[in-house]
Scaffold this motif. Structure first.
Motif, mmCIF file in Angstrom:
data_model
loop_
_atom_site.group_PDB
_atom_site.id
_atom_site.type_symbol
_atom_site.label_atom_id
_atom_site.label_comp_id
_atom_site.label_asym_id
_atom_site.label_seq_id
_atom_site.Cartn_x
_atom_site.Cartn_y
_atom_site.Cartn_z
ATOM 1 N N SER A 33 0.813 -1.215 0.000
ATOM 2 C CA SER A 33 0.000 0.000 0.000
ATOM 3 C C SER A 33 0.850 1.270 0.000
ATOM 4 N N PHE A 34 2.147 1.150 -0.336
ATOM 5 C CA PHE A 34 2.997 2.336 -0.429
ATOM 6 C C PHE A 34 2.491 3.233 -1.557
ATOM 7 N N ASP A 35 2.549 4.528 -1.342
ATOM 8 C CA ASP A 35 2.211 5.486 -2.376
ATOM 9 C C ASP A 35 3.492 5.797 -3.133
ATOM 10 N N THR A 36 3.549 5.420 -4.387
ATOM 11 C CA THR A 36 4.752 5.649 -5.176
ATOM 12 C C THR A 36 4.534 6.814 -6.128
ATOM 13 N N GLY A 37 5.601 7.460 -6.520
ATOM 14 C CA GLY A 37 5.522 8.610 -7.410
ATOM 15 C C GLY A 37 5.940 8.253 -8.818
ATOM 16 N N ALA A 38 6.337 9.272 -9.554
ATOM 17 C CA ALA A 38 6.789 9.096 -10.925
ATOM 18 C C ALA A 38 7.877 10.125 -11.201
ATOM 19 N N TYR A 39 8.732 9.822 -12.139
ATOM 20 C CA TYR A 39 9.738 10.778 -12.547
ATOM 21 C C TYR A 39 10.087 10.562 -14.007
ATOM 22 N N LEU A 40 10.764 11.537 -14.590
ATOM 23 C CA LEU A 40 11.168 11.500 -15.986
ATOM 24 C C LEU A 40 12.688 11.382 -16.057
ATOM 25 N N ARG A 41 13.168 10.219 -16.440
ATOM 26 C CA ARG A 41 14.614 9.996 -16.547
ATOM 27 C C ARG A 41 15.105 10.591 -17.864
ATOM 28 N N THR A 42 16.165 11.378 -17.794
ATOM 29 C CA THR A 42 16.751 11.977 -18.987
ATOM 30 C C THR A 42 17.663 10.953 -19.655
ATOM 31 N N ILE A 43 17.315 10.589 -20.872
ATOM 32 C CA ILE A 43 18.121 9.626 -21.630
ATOM 33 C C ILE A 43 19.152 10.382 -22.470
ATOM 34 N N THR A 44 18.702 11.369 -23.249
ATOM 35 C CA THR A 44 19.624 12.199 -24.029
ATOM 36 C C THR A 44 19.145 13.642 -24.007
ATOM 37 N N ALA A 111 5.919 6.084 -25.901
ATOM 38 C CA ALA A 111 5.772 4.800 -26.595
ATOM 39 C C ALA A 111 6.793 3.797 -26.074
ATOM 40 N N PRO A 112 6.498 2.499 -26.256
ATOM 41 C CA PRO A 112 7.475 1.463 -25.871
ATOM 42 C C PRO A 112 8.754 1.594 -26.700
ATOM 43 N N ASN A 113 9.835 1.070 -26.157
ATOM 44 C CA ASN A 113 11.109 1.097 -26.861
ATOM 45 C C ASN A 113 11.814 -0.224 -26.630
ATOM 46 N N ASP A 114 12.871 -0.457 -27.375
ATOM 47 C CA ASP A 114 13.577 -1.741 -27.273
ATOM 48 C C ASP A 114 14.739 -1.714 -26.286
ATOM 49 N N LYS A 115 14.925 -0.595 -25.559
ATOM 50 C CA LYS A 115 16.041 -0.496 -24.627
ATOM 51 C C LYS A 115 15.639 -0.639 -23.168
ATOM 52 N N SER A 116 14.363 -0.464 -22.859
ATOM 53 C CA SER A 116 13.906 -0.628 -21.482
ATOM 54 C C SER A 116 12.410 -0.907 -21.481
ATOM 55 N N ARG A 117 11.883 -1.205 -20.321
ATOM 56 C CA ARG A 117 10.453 -1.511 -20.222
ATOM 57 C C ARG A 117 9.602 -0.260 -20.059
ATOM 58 N N PHE A 118 10.247 0.894 -19.813
ATOM 59 C CA PHE A 118 9.519 2.138 -19.580
ATOM 60 C C PHE A 118 9.203 2.841 -20.903
ATOM 61 N N LEU A 119 8.112 3.598 -20.901
ATOM 62 C CA LEU A 119 7.715 4.342 -22.087
ATOM 63 C C LEU A 119 8.629 5.552 -22.279
ATOM 64 N N ARG A 120 8.930 5.863 -23.539
ATOM 65 C CA ARG A 120 9.830 6.973 -23.850
ATOM 66 C C ARG A 120 9.184 7.951 -24.823
ATOM 67 N N THR A 121 9.709 9.164 -24.802
ATOM 68 C CA THR A 121 9.328 10.184 -25.771
ATOM 69 C C THR A 121 10.534 11.045 -26.087
ATOM 70 N N THR A 122 10.507 11.655 -27.255
ATOM 71 C CA THR A 122 11.530 12.596 -27.668
ATOM 72 C C THR A 122 10.826 13.856 -28.156
ATOM 73 N N PHE A 123 11.348 15.007 -27.770
ATOM 74 C CA PHE A 123 10.758 16.256 -28.239
ATOM 75 C C PHE A 123 11.843 17.296 -28.440
ATOM 76 N N GLU A 124 11.506 18.320 -29.216
ATOM 77 C CA GLU A 124 12.380 19.467 -29.422
ATOM 78 C C GLU A 124 11.555 20.738 -29.277
ATOM 79 N N VAL A 125 12.199 21.759 -28.732
ATOM 80 C CA VAL A 125 11.614 23.088 -28.652
ATOM 81 C C VAL A 125 12.584 24.014 -29.355
ATOM 82 N N THR A 126 12.104 24.714 -30.380
ATOM 83 C CA THR A 126 12.977 25.638 -31.101
ATOM 84 C C THR A 126 13.126 26.930 -30.305
ATOM 85 N N ALA A 127 14.181 27.652 -30.611
ATOM 86 C CA ALA A 127 14.387 28.949 -29.959
ATOM 87 C C ALA A 127 13.230 29.888 -30.285
ATOM 88 N N ALA A 128 12.701 29.803 -31.509
ATOM 89 C CA ALA A 128 11.564 30.651 -31.895
ATOM 90 C C ALA A 128 10.340 30.353 -31.029
#
Length: 187
Positions: A33-44, A111-128
């Motif tokens: 019954s532990f309350d667990t959190g979530a975090y975003l691991r930086t891959i690149t 989305a799923p990936n072939d390097k780990s069991r956790f879901l991953r995403t990639t995004f970019e933000v332009t300077a503009a």
């Protein structure tokens, strides 16, 4: 014969002592019954902002959503930004004072990936995009300025995780690599 009996008795006594040194008290900790959190691991992390080429500058991350459901509790991730400039003899000036949302990732962006069991995403933000969010123009930017990108993870339970409530163990440790806060200096 007497030495053999004495040695056997000593061995039996030693075995009884060693086998009796056990802790039979089981801890009453409700692990299920532990309350667990979530975090975003930086891959690149990619990109930089260059003062002479803001039109082609961008900042990007590949993130892994880590939670008890392998990333499935993530509902949205707000990518927030603000501009910071150090003014000599004055201090830091922020534009705007509070960070603003430049983009929001949805759970479907992970989305799923072939390097780990956790879901991953990639995004970019332009300077503009960052400039538009903080309502500045390229003429307002100088070398040494910093854009602070802060991530806010909202999960399906209504909880928010960001740099405001992350511990130093999660933010700074190489394994977790989850600062929720990224600084992009204008070169």
């Amino acid at each position: 014969m007497k030495i053999l009996k004495y040695s056997f008795g000593l061995l039996v006594t030693a075995l009884m002592l060693l086998s009796s040194c056990r802790d039979f008290v089981e801890p009453n900790v409700p692990y299920n019954s532990f309350d667990t959190g979530a975090y975003l691991r930086t891959i690149t992390r990619t990109g930089t902002f260059t003062a002479t080429d803001l039109a082609n500058s961008k900042f990007g991350l590949t993130l892994e959503a880590v939670d008890k459901e392998d990333g499935a509790t993530v509902q949205t991730v707000e990518i927030r930004v603000r501009h910071r400039r150090l003014i000599p003899n004055v201090g830091l000036r922020y534009t705007p004072v509070q960070d603003v949302v430049v983009r929001t990732l949805q759970s479907t962006d992970f989305a799923p990936n072939d390097k780990s069991r956790f879901l991953r995403t990639t995004f970019e933000v332009t300077a503009a995009q960052a400039l538009a969010a903080v309502r500045l123009t390229p003429a307002d930017i100088a070398k040494g300025d910093v854009f602070e990108f802060r991530l806010v993870l909202n999960d399906k339970f209504g909880r928010r995780f960001s740099s405001n409530n992350v511990t130093t163990n999660i933010a700074g440790a190489p394994f977790y690599a989850s600062p929720f806060l990224y600084f992009v200096t204008v070169n």
